[in-house]
Design an enzyme around this catalytic site. Structure first.
Site, mmCIF file in Angstrom:
data_model
loop_
_atom_site.group_PDB
_atom_site.id
_atom_site.type_symbol
_atom_site.label_atom_id
_atom_site.label_comp_id
_atom_site.label_asym_id
_atom_site.label_seq_id
_atom_site.Cartn_x
_atom_site.Cartn_y
_atom_site.Cartn_z
ATOM 1 N N GLU A 112 0.841 -1.210 0.000
ATOM 2 C CA GLU A 112 0.000 0.000 0.000
ATOM 3 C C GLU A 112 0.870 1.250 0.000
ATOM 4 O OE1 GLU A 112 -2.731 1.335 -0.354
ATOM 5 O OE2 GLU A 112 -4.415 0.268 0.534
ATOM 6 N N ASP A 116 -4.284 5.277 6.317
ATOM 7 C CA ASP A 116 -4.716 6.471 7.046
ATOM 8 C C ASP A 116 -5.712 6.034 8.130
ATOM 9 O OD1 ASP A 116 -5.425 9.066 7.728
ATOM 10 O OD2 ASP A 116 -6.390 9.546 5.840
ATOM 11 N N THR A 117 -7.009 6.079 7.876
ATOM 12 C CA THR A 117 -7.985 5.609 8.871
ATOM 13 C C THR A 117 -7.999 4.084 8.956
ATOM 14 O OG1 THR A 117 -9.793 5.452 7.281
ATOM 15 C CG2 THR A 117 -9.499 7.571 8.393
ATOM 16 N N ASP A 172 -1.389 11.055 -4.626
ATOM 17 C CA ASP A 172 -1.951 12.157 -5.411
ATOM 18 C C ASP A 172 -2.760 13.126 -4.571
ATOM 19 O OD1 ASP A 172 -4.097 10.117 -5.056
ATOM 20 O OD2 ASP A 172 -5.260 11.551 -6.228
HETATM 21 P P1 IMP Z 1 -7.877 5.053 4.570
HETATM 22 O O1 IMP Z 1 -8.930 4.163 3.997
HETATM 23 O O2 IMP Z 1 -8.445 6.167 5.399
HETATM 24 O O3 IMP Z 1 -6.780 4.292 5.308
HETATM 25 O O4 IMP Z 1 -7.209 5.848 3.399
HETATM 26 C C1 IMP Z 1 -6.474 5.231 2.461
HETATM 27 C C2 IMP Z 1 -6.465 5.995 1.149
HETATM 28 O O5 IMP Z 1 -6.712 7.417 1.292
HETATM 29 C C3 IMP Z 1 -5.088 5.890 0.570
HETATM 30 O O6 IMP Z 1 -4.941 4.707 -0.191
HETATM 31 C C4 IMP Z 1 -4.979 7.146 -0.228
HETATM 32 O O7 IMP Z 1 -5.553 6.962 -1.495
HETATM 33 C C5 IMP Z 1 -5.800 8.161 0.525
HETATM 34 N N1 IMP Z 1 -4.968 8.999 1.412
HETATM 35 C C6 IMP Z 1 -4.959 9.021 2.766
HETATM 36 N N2 IMP Z 1 -4.095 9.921 3.242
HETATM 37 C C7 IMP Z 1 -3.517 10.494 2.159
HETATM 38 C C8 IMP Z 1 -2.505 11.515 1.996
HETATM 39 O O8 IMP Z 1 -1.950 12.101 2.933
HETATM 40 N N3 IMP Z 1 -2.185 11.823 0.709
HETATM 41 C C9 IMP Z 1 -2.742 11.225 -0.376
HETATM 42 N N4 IMP Z 1 -3.680 10.267 -0.268
HETATM 43 C C10 IMP Z 1 -4.062 9.902 0.983
HETATM 44 MG MG MG Z 2 -4.055 3.510 -1.706
#
Ligand code: IMP
Ligand code: MG
Length: 189
Positions: A112, A116-117, A172
C-alpha cells in the site's frame, strides 16, 4: 490550463489550488524502503514463492522500488479498490477488483502507499481472507498512527507521519502529483 507547476529551487510545487513543500526527500524515502525490504527479506526468504499484491494507483512507485530490493523468488500483481456509494445507509462501499491470481494457500504481502484511517485496508483484508491465503500481511510506505482506527495489524511500515496530507511518490492530490520523486506536504495552511 496549468495546474501543476514546479519551482524546484524553492522545493515547492503548486497543485490545483494548493502549495506544497518538500517534506521527505527521495534519498530518505529510499533508505526507508531499504529498511522495510530488509525486514521482508528476513521474514519471507524461506517461504514458498510469496506474492506481492500492490493496491493501485498509489502503490506503483513504492512497489517498483521495493521489489528491486527483494532477494527471493516472488510473484507480483496489482488490484484496485473501487469506491462507490452504496444504497445502504452505511454509505461508501469499496469493492476489490482485478484479483486474477488464485491466492489460496499462498503467502501474500499487500503493498500500500498509505494507511490512514484503515478503512480501505480493512475492506481489502476481509476480501482477501475469503480467498483462503496461507498468510496475508500489509506492507505500507506510510502509516498515520494518529488517524488509524482499525484492528488489522500493519506489520511493515516504512515511514510513520502525522495527520498531514502528503503527495508525491505515487500519492496524489485529486489525481495530480503522483510523478513527484520526493514527498510534499501542504504548505499553505
Ligand atoms: P484510509 O482508507 O483512510 O486508510 O485511506 C487510504 C487511502 O486514502 C489511501 O490509499 C490514499 O488513497 C488516501 N490517502 C490518505 N491519506 C492520504 C494523503 O496524505 N495523501 C494522499 N492520499 C491519501
Ligand atoms: Mg491507496
Amino acid at each position: 490550463m496549468e495546474n501543476l507547476s514546479c519551482e524546484s529551487d524553492k522545493g515547492t510545487v503548486r497543485i490545483h489550488d494548493r502549495s506544497f513543500r518538500v517534506m521527505i526527500p527521495a534519498a530518505e524515502i529510499d533508505r526507508a524502503v531499504e529498511r522495510v525490504a530488509a525486514a521482508v527479506n528476513r521474514d519471507y526468504r524461506d517461504k514458498q514463492t510469496p506474492l506481492f499484491l500492490g493496491v493501485l494507483n498509489g502503490s506503483f512507485m513504492f512497489m517498483s522500488d521495493l521489489i528491486k530490493k527483494v532477494d527471493f523468488n516472488c510473484e507480483l500483481s496489482f488490484v484496485k479498490l473501487a469506491s462507490y456509494s452504496g444504497t445502504s445507509t452505511t454509505g461508501k462501499v469499496q469493492e476489490l477488483i482485478g484479483l486474477k491470481n488464485n491466492i489460496e494457500g499462498r503467502h501474500v504481502v499487500v503493498v500500500e502507499d498509505i494507511v490512514d484511517t484503515g478503512e480501505s485496508i480493512e475492506h481489502l483484508m476481509r476480501s482477501l481472507e475469503g480467498h483462503r491465503p496461507a498468510s496475508v500481511e500489509v506492507c505500507t510506505l506510510f502509516f498515520k498512527p494518529g488517524s488509524y482506527r482499525k484492528q488489522i495489524p500493519i506489520k511493515y511500515r516504512a515511514l510513520e507521519i502525522g495527520n498531514e496530507f502528503i503527495v508525491g511518490y505515487g500519492l496524489d492530490y485529486n489525481q495530480l502529483g503522483r510523478n513527484l520523486k520526493d514527498i510534499y506536504v501542504v504548505a499553505d495552511e
